[in-house]
Design a protein around this motif. Structure first.
Motif, mmCIF file in Angstrom:
data_model
loop_
_atom_site.group_PDB
_atom_site.id
_atom_site.type_symbol
_atom_site.label_atom_id
_atom_site.label_comp_id
_atom_site.label_asym_id
_atom_site.label_seq_id
_atom_site.Cartn_x
_atom_site.Cartn_y
_atom_site.Cartn_z
ATOM 1 N N GLN A 185 93.461 -1.801 -28.859
ATOM 2 C CA GLN A 185 92.440 -0.942 -29.967
ATOM 3 C C GLN A 185 92.357 -1.977 -31.194
ATOM 4 O O GLN A 185 93.597 -2.467 -31.591
ATOM 5 N N ALA B 158 90.741 -1.962 -15.949
ATOM 6 C CA ALA B 158 89.796 -1.525 -16.612
ATOM 7 C C ALA B 158 88.516 -2.673 -16.407
ATOM 8 O O ALA B 158 89.059 -3.308 -16.145
ATOM 9 N N GLU C 254 91.377 1.369 -25.751
ATOM 10 C CA GLU C 254 90.847 1.533 -24.699
ATOM 11 C C GLU C 254 92.162 0.883 -23.971
ATOM 12 O O GLU C 254 92.984 0.270 -23.908
ATOM 13 N N SER D 233 92.622 5.125 -17.920
ATOM 14 C CA SER D 233 91.585 4.684 -19.187
ATOM 15 C C SER D 233 93.152 5.647 -19.729
ATOM 16 O O SER D 233 92.227 6.101 -21.237
#
Length: 126
Positions: free
Chosen positions: A39, A61, A46, A108
């Protein structure tokens, strides 16, 4: 008492590398799925990566795939996040999370795990 402690953050130039570490006390990380999220100040959280406890499968990710690698050091009760080819968009506070699940939850939403660390700051700047 469960404690996760991150380390390894700092200032790095664009294109550089850092290795973050998550050290645990009070739990055996080998039996936990462990994740990282980040963050940026004023930004949104994220999810970055996760490693499952059942088979050490790894998940990333899209924004970090091919550049970041998550791994376990079972002898030291630690999890590492190797970050290569860093760019300014990677700058953030990075947090380690853990929960006693055999498989990672979705990257996520990785911050919904049971335990968090205090975070370590990564700055990417020339």
């Amino acid at each position: 008492q469960v404690q996760l402690v991150e380390s390894g953050g700092g200032l790095v130039q664009p294109g550089g590398s850092l290795r973050l570490s998550c050290a645990a006390s009070g739990i055996a990380l080998n039996f936990y799925s462990v994740g990282w999220f980040r963050q940026a100040p004023g930004g949104v959280r994220e999810g970055v990566s996760c490693i499952s406890s059942s088979d050490d499968s790894t998940h990333y990710a899209d924004s970090v795939k091919g550049r970041f690698t998550i791994s376990r050091d079972k002898s030291k009760n630690m999890v590492h996040l190797q970050m290569n080819s860093l760019n300014p968009e990677d700058a953030a506070y990075y947090y380690c999370t853990a929960e006693p699940r055999p498989k990672c939850r979705s990257v996520s939403t990785i911050w919904n795990m049971d335990y968090w660390g205090q975070g370590t700051r990564v700055t990417v700047s020339s």
